[in-house]
Design an enzyme around this catalytic site. Sequence first.
Site, PDB file in Angstrom:
ATOM      1  N   LEU A   1       0.714  -1.135  -0.018  1.00 31.03           N
ATOM      2  CA  LEU A   1      -0.031  -0.096  -0.170  1.00 31.03           C
ATOM      3  C   LEU A   1       0.887   1.235   0.048  1.00 31.03           C
ATOM      4  CD1 LEU A   1      -2.728  -1.018   2.786  1.00 31.03           C
ATOM      5  CD2 LEU A   1      -2.905  -1.201   0.246  1.00 31.03           C
ATOM      6  N   ASP A   2       0.603   2.431  -0.666  1.00 31.76           N
ATOM      7  CA  ASP A   2       1.250   3.583  -0.524  1.00 31.76           C
ATOM      8  C   ASP A   2       1.292   4.059   1.116  1.00 31.76           C
ATOM      9  OD1 ASP A   2       1.203   3.606  -3.202  1.00 31.76           O
ATOM     10  OD2 ASP A   2      -0.496   5.006  -3.401  1.00 31.76           O
ATOM     11  N   ALA A   3       2.255   4.814   1.167  1.00 30.68           N
ATOM     12  CA  ALA A   3       2.594   5.365   2.429  1.00 30.68           C
ATOM     13  C   ALA A   3       1.336   5.768   3.171  1.00 30.68           C
ATOM     14  CB  ALA A   3       3.868   6.378   2.305  1.00 30.68           C
TER      15      ALA A   3
END
Length: 308
Positions: free
Chosen positions: A139-141
């Site tokens: 997942l993106d940050a």
Amino acid sequence: MSDTRSLPVPDGLEGDRLDAAIARMFGLSRTRAAEIITAGDVLLDGTEAGKSDRVQAGAWLQVTLPPPPSAPVPRAEAVPGMKIVHEDADIIVVDKPIGVVAHPTVGWTGPSVLEGLLASGVQLATSGAAERQGIVHRLDANTTGLMVVAKSEIAYSVLKRAFKERTVDKRYHTLVQGHPDPLRGTVDAPIGRHPAGDGRWAVVGDGRSSVTHYDTEEAFRAASLLEIKLETGRTHQIRVHMAALRHPCVGDMLYGADPTLAERLGVRRQWLHAVRLGFDHPTEGRPVEFSSPYPDDLAQAVEQLRED
């Protein structure tokens, strides 16, 4: 150790700037491509050329690529706010908070899911690269929500295959600007690096196949709450596809969101949450599904829209 490549300019890059052509051909940012050209590490038909020179199809390129940066070594470091939703001998499912990446990457100095699990004493699968042990998807940050990580080697192998074969049910909720028309639909558009070479991704003709299904859960005056089902898992896929529909995720300034709306709702990142995750257990074979409630910042934004 540097790597020298010699090859002709493809027909599809006819007339492009040299820096743009190098970036496209070797998967570099345009800035990095320009640095290589300026350093004299690119020859065009045997002579040095400028980054703004136009290339001709069939012209011969000789490019000396710098060695890739060494991958960071994971360290055990606690991650505040990361919750363990499920754990057994083969898998661990976590609810990832904001500001946390899946695993250490070059240039990232913040926390990661991998390092948080190591800090809590979890033994993870060692298949794959050392800096990504046990990680089967990301997942993106600043995207919150559910991630599954493999603890056993067989779980790693089975889950990697399941994600590749698109048998994992990944559901996200996102708050987007405006109202998509139709209210339910599919975006089937290839994604690749943005031509600007600035770290963004975009819908591009020669990108990788990317399929996103969306359905409107709730409509507000200025925004819509959507449920997203992903068939593929490209970098920034939901964010890119929503922006391509001209309905960017609320708060997603990288992809054209309205800062005024985000400020009014108190959203300081893209409104995007991995709300459900379902798959066949890698060793038991039974279907399992996990869910995650909205974190406070996202929940408050929705409540404010309902009050409006």
